[in-house]
Design an enzyme around this catalytic site. Structure first.
Site, PDB file in Angstrom:
ATOM      1  N   MET A  31       0.874  -1.075  -0.077  1.00 35.44           N
ATOM      2  CA  MET A  31      -0.019   0.095  -0.032  1.00 35.44           C
ATOM      3  C   MET A  31       0.939   1.155   0.053  1.00 35.44           C
ATOM      4  SD  MET A  31      -3.575  -0.900   2.138  1.00 35.44           S
ATOM      5  CE  MET A  31      -2.676  -0.586   3.877  1.00 35.44           C
ATOM      6  N   GLU A  36      11.993  -0.205   5.153  1.00 35.55           N
ATOM      7  CA  GLU A  36      12.832  -1.429   5.112  1.00 35.55           C
ATOM      8  C   GLU A  36      12.247  -2.481   5.267  1.00 35.55           C
ATOM      9  OE1 GLU A  36      13.330   1.664   7.021  1.00 35.55           O
ATOM     10  OE2 GLU A  36      15.684   1.914   6.935  1.00 35.55           O
ATOM     11  N   HIS A  38       9.278  -3.286   3.444  1.00 36.78           N
ATOM     12  CA  HIS A  38       8.715  -3.679   2.264  1.00 36.78           C
ATOM     13  C   HIS A  38      10.026  -3.756   1.257  1.00 36.78           C
ATOM     14  CE1 HIS A  38       5.587  -0.838   3.446  1.00 36.78           C
ATOM     15  NE2 HIS A  38       4.651  -1.694   3.033  1.00 36.78           N
ATOM     16  N   GLN A 154      -2.406 -12.545   7.346  1.00 37.53           N
ATOM     17  CA  GLN A 154      -2.717 -12.259   5.654  1.00 37.53           C
ATOM     18  C   GLN A 154      -1.739 -13.218   4.987  1.00 37.53           C
ATOM     19  OE1 GLN A 154      -2.838  -8.193   3.833  1.00 37.53           O
ATOM     20  NE2 GLN A 154      -0.463  -8.912   3.669  1.00 37.53           N
ATOM     21  N   SER A 187       4.023   1.410   7.965  1.00 39.99           N
ATOM     22  CA  SER A 187       3.615   2.643   7.472  1.00 39.99           C
ATOM     23  C   SER A 187       2.911   3.147   8.655  1.00 39.99           C
ATOM     24  CB  SER A 187       2.785   2.430   6.329  1.00 39.99           C
ATOM     25  OG  SER A 187       3.426   1.784   5.298  1.00 39.99           O
TER      26      SER A 187
END
Ligand code: AMP
Length: 281
Positions: A31, A36, A38, A154, A187
């Site tokens: 998103m 770091e 990601h 997830q 995030s």
């Protein structure tokens, strides 16, 4: 400069060209507002594939009505720089209208695994995740896709979806990347005031405590959860959404650690909901 595709067809055409040349394609769905965590996924994808696509899409379908869709942080320029410097080849950054055209009414809905942990406090979340990831898989048609263990439920759900729906994609889980002091990178950490940022350390401290107990041979889930809960409750700014120990594959609660388990938590620090977990194989 790394190219940024905003249309489904642009991605399709590029990937088709690569496949014609016999190249493999890795995919990292995100998103955006990349950090770091990601980056570790993108780096692994670059290592294991000839070409790498990163999607940056704040997916409205996975946010509930009172969640942070509007305020979710965004910075495409910084994200593009990170993707490029890490070796990705293409960013897919569609508008919501490109993903959900007028009259959209098809969903990927999973039972069982989505009905525990975050699924209880975020009832529409995993339907949104499964639907968008499934769409992205159809658009990008990757050989491999990379997901963080930071979102352990997830990851388990995506593995199950790929198995159940016979998607020919290898799903690769990557370890949680943490700040130096232990806080899992997210995030959403940008929402925290400096006082809250300090208080947020209680999550990783509690995860460490749980892990130490399990590694020391404790198998009674209630005892482990009580110890972790007591620690979190010692932090006045923290409010527990859940702390649970579940079967790592089915996400169903268990009483005794006698198989691979996921110990997961969601905790509010002020208004910010943070998650953390550990897996014991
Ligand atoms: P998001 O942008 O939050 O949807 O995350 C995109 C992907 O990055 C998901 O597979 C996350 O699990 C993964 N991710 C986010 N934070 C971390 C982290 N701290 N460590 C490892 N992977 C992460």
């Amino acid at each position: 400069m790394i190219s940024v595709a905003t249309k489904v067809n642009e991605v399709r055409e590029q990937v088709k060209k690569w496949k014609k040349e016999g190249l493999t394609v890795g995919f990292v769905p995100t998103m955006g507002y990349l950090h770091e965590g990601h980056q570790s996924l993108i780096a692994k994808a670059v290592e294991e594939n000839d070409k790498v696509v990163v999607s940056i899409f704040v997916n409205p379908m996975q946010f509930g009505p009172n969640e942070d869709l509007a305020s979710y942080p965004r910075d495409l320029q910084k994200d593009s720089d990170l993707c490029e410097s890490t070796g990705a080849n293409l960013i897919f950054h569609p508008e919501p209208e490109e993903m959900y055209t007028d009259g959209f009414c098809s969903y990927v809905d999973m039972s069982v695994l989505t009905e525990e942990l975050c699924g209880l406090s975020r009832p529409v979340h995993f339907r949104g995740v499964c639907t968008v990831v499934s769409k992205l898989f159809h658009i990008v048609t990757p050989d491999r896709a990379y997901f963080g263990q930071k979102d352990a439920q997830q990851l388990a759900i995506i593995k199950r979806m790929v198995l159940d729906l016979n998607m020919d994609i290898e799903i690769i889980g990557c370890p949680i990347v943490r700040e130096e002091d232990g806080l899992a990178k997210s995030s959403r950490n940008t929402y925290l005031s400096s006082e809250e940022r300090q208080a947020a350390l209680i999550l990783s401290k509690s995860i460490k405590l749980g892990q130490t107990l399990v590694e020391g041979g404790e198998t009674n889930c209630a005892k482990i959860i009580t110890a972790m809960t007591d620690l979190i409750e010692s932090e006045p700014l923290a409010k527990i959404d859940y702390i649970k120990i579940v079967d790592a594959l089915t996400m169903q609660q268990i009483d005794t650690i006698d198989r691979p388990v996921l110990c997961a938590m969601a905790v509010y620090i002020g208004k910010t909901r943070l998650i953390d977990n550990f897996i014991e194989d």
